[in-house]
Design an enzyme around this catalytic site. Structure first.
Site, mmCIF file in Angstrom:
data_model
loop_
_atom_site.group_PDB
_atom_site.id
_atom_site.type_symbol
_atom_site.label_atom_id
_atom_site.label_comp_id
_atom_site.label_asym_id
_atom_site.label_seq_id
_atom_site.Cartn_x
_atom_site.Cartn_y
_atom_site.Cartn_z
ATOM 1 C CD GLU A 69 7.562 3.727 -0.186
ATOM 2 O OE1 GLU A 69 7.166 2.567 -0.027
ATOM 3 O OE2 GLU A 69 7.096 4.696 0.430
ATOM 4 C CD GLU A 100 6.055 -0.942 0.826
ATOM 5 O OE1 GLU A 100 6.024 0.278 0.614
ATOM 6 O OE2 GLU A 100 5.769 -1.445 1.935
ATOM 7 C CG HIS A 103 3.789 3.369 -1.363
ATOM 8 N ND1 HIS A 103 3.879 2.771 -0.129
ATOM 9 C CD2 HIS A 103 2.473 3.328 -1.705
ATOM 10 C CE1 HIS A 103 2.670 2.387 0.259
ATOM 11 N NE2 HIS A 103 1.803 2.710 -0.685
ATOM 12 C CE1 TYR A 109 1.917 13.577 -11.238
ATOM 13 C CE2 TYR A 109 0.660 12.552 -9.453
ATOM 14 C CZ TYR A 109 0.735 13.430 -10.524
ATOM 15 O OH TYR A 109 -0.377 14.141 -10.874
ATOM 16 C CD GLU A 207 4.008 1.947 4.091
ATOM 17 O OE1 GLU A 207 4.343 1.013 4.848
ATOM 18 O OE2 GLU A 207 4.456 2.064 2.937
ATOM 19 C CG HIS A 210 2.485 -2.186 4.091
ATOM 20 N ND1 HIS A 210 3.234 -1.292 3.366
ATOM 21 C CD2 HIS A 210 1.530 -2.638 3.243
ATOM 22 C CE1 HIS A 210 2.742 -1.205 2.134
ATOM 23 N NE2 HIS A 210 1.705 -2.006 2.041
HETATM 24 FE FE FE Z 1 5.128 -0.463 3.554
HETATM 25 MN MN MN Z 2 5.475 2.043 1.341
#
Ligand code: FE
Ligand code: MN
Length: 325
Positions: A69, A100, A103, A109, A207, A210
């Site tokens: 990430e 990101e 993420h 977590y 994603e 992305h």
């Molecule tokens: Fe990404």
């Molecule tokens: Mn990501």
């Protein structure tokens, strides 16, 4: 022209020139979520009952995903954002970079919730050759983007921009991440880690945008700079994508040294080949592997995008014999 060093004249949002980037920004904002909305602690009982090999798979996934990430953000910050002129692309990239980061916090977590060995996970990303090879592959292209000799207006500079884009977006986000998502979601298929699965669903949704942004950007740059869209460069890009896909074989062997119930390295490699073919098609190439999707249960819309045909015109010149494989 979308590609180039942004100037003061480029600080003007309207009129919007690249509507797809603006639309993706708004869609990304609408998709905003926070890790702690998911009750990950409810999966703890499942996790404790899992076999050592299953726990290893989760741990090894984290070894790759957690730093990745941050690697995507490095690629965006150093290799993409500084070389785009359109403010709507900067809006989108700012949101992607937050995603990101989000993420990264989501995987934090996971590390906080499950009894996972954080030191061992971090150590694997530095020392497991199959992970290190993947990271070095991506970061090599990103490193080129910060060299003083790079001139993004030159023929070679434009190609370097596209190479970095293909590496972090198509190979890492579009192939390696999707394979990891499939593995992560396979636990839910056998009634394990359902909340972790929901978290992965939200990551996949991000994603997929992305990937849409990256593919649109690649298409736009090639359209606006037809001098780089040669059969030779198309072939280089295709080879780059296939090389990335092949790197996943070693990684999947380390992920599943013995295989676990319902999934093993072979199955995962087949999924990698299936997803790689979809990415090739999305860029207008012929598929390379012709492998059927072993994970039919993965919803179709999560692993494929509508086709875009960029290299189509040049395609016929460099057909390779896919089936000899
Ligand atoms: Fe990404
Ligand atoms: Mn990501």
């Amino acid at each position: 022209m979308i590609l180039g060093k942004p100037l003061n004249e480029d600080l003007r949002l309207r009129p919007i020139h690249y509507q797809w980037a603006y639309d993706l920004y708004n869609q990304a904002v609408a998709n905003t979520w926070f890790p702690h909305e998911i009750a990950l602690g409810e999966d703890l009982e499942d996790f404790k009952k899992m076999s050592e090999d299953e726990k290893h798979a989760v741990s090894f996934l984290m070894s790759f995903f957690n730093p990745s990430e941050l690697i995507v953000n490095r690629s965006l910050a150093l290799g993409v954002y500084p070389y785009l002129k359109a403010p709507e692309t900067h809006l989108y990239l700012a949101k992607q970079m937050w995603e990101e980061a989000n993420h990264s916090m989501a995987f934090e977590y996971v590390l906080e919730t499950f009894p996972l060995d954080r030191e061992k996970i971090f150590d694997s990303h530095l020392n497991a050759p199959s992970i290190k090879a993947k990271e070095d592959f991506i970061l090599g292209f990103t490193a080129r983007m910060t060299e003083v000799s790079l001139d993004v207006n030159s023929l070679e500079g434009k190609k370097d921009f596209v190479r970095n884009l293909i590496a972090y977006n198509i190979v890492m986000e579009g192939i390696w991440f999707y394979s990891g998502f499939m593995v992560a979601l396979s636990f839910r298929q056998k009634q394990q880690l359902k909340n972790f699965g929901s978290m992965i669903d939200w990551v996949v949704r991000d994603e997929s945008l992305h990937l849409k942004f990256g593919i649109n950007l690649i298409l736009t740059i090639l359209e606006e700079n037809p001098e780089i869209a040669t059969p030779e460069f198309a072939n280089e890009i295709r080879e780059l994508i296939i090389k990335g896909a092949e790197m996943e074989n070693d990684y999947n062997r380390d992920l599943f040294p013995r295989g676990i119930q319902g999934i093993n390295a072979e199955y995962t490699n087949q999924y990698v080949q299936y997803v790689t073919d979809r990415r090739l098609e999305e860029l207008g190439f012929e598929p390379h592997y012709h492998t059927a999707n072993p994970a039919q249960w993965m919803a179709v819309e999560t692993d494929t995008l509508e086709l875009v045909n960029f290299f189509e015109v040049q395609n016929t010149n460099y057909e390779v014999d896919n089936r000899a494989h």
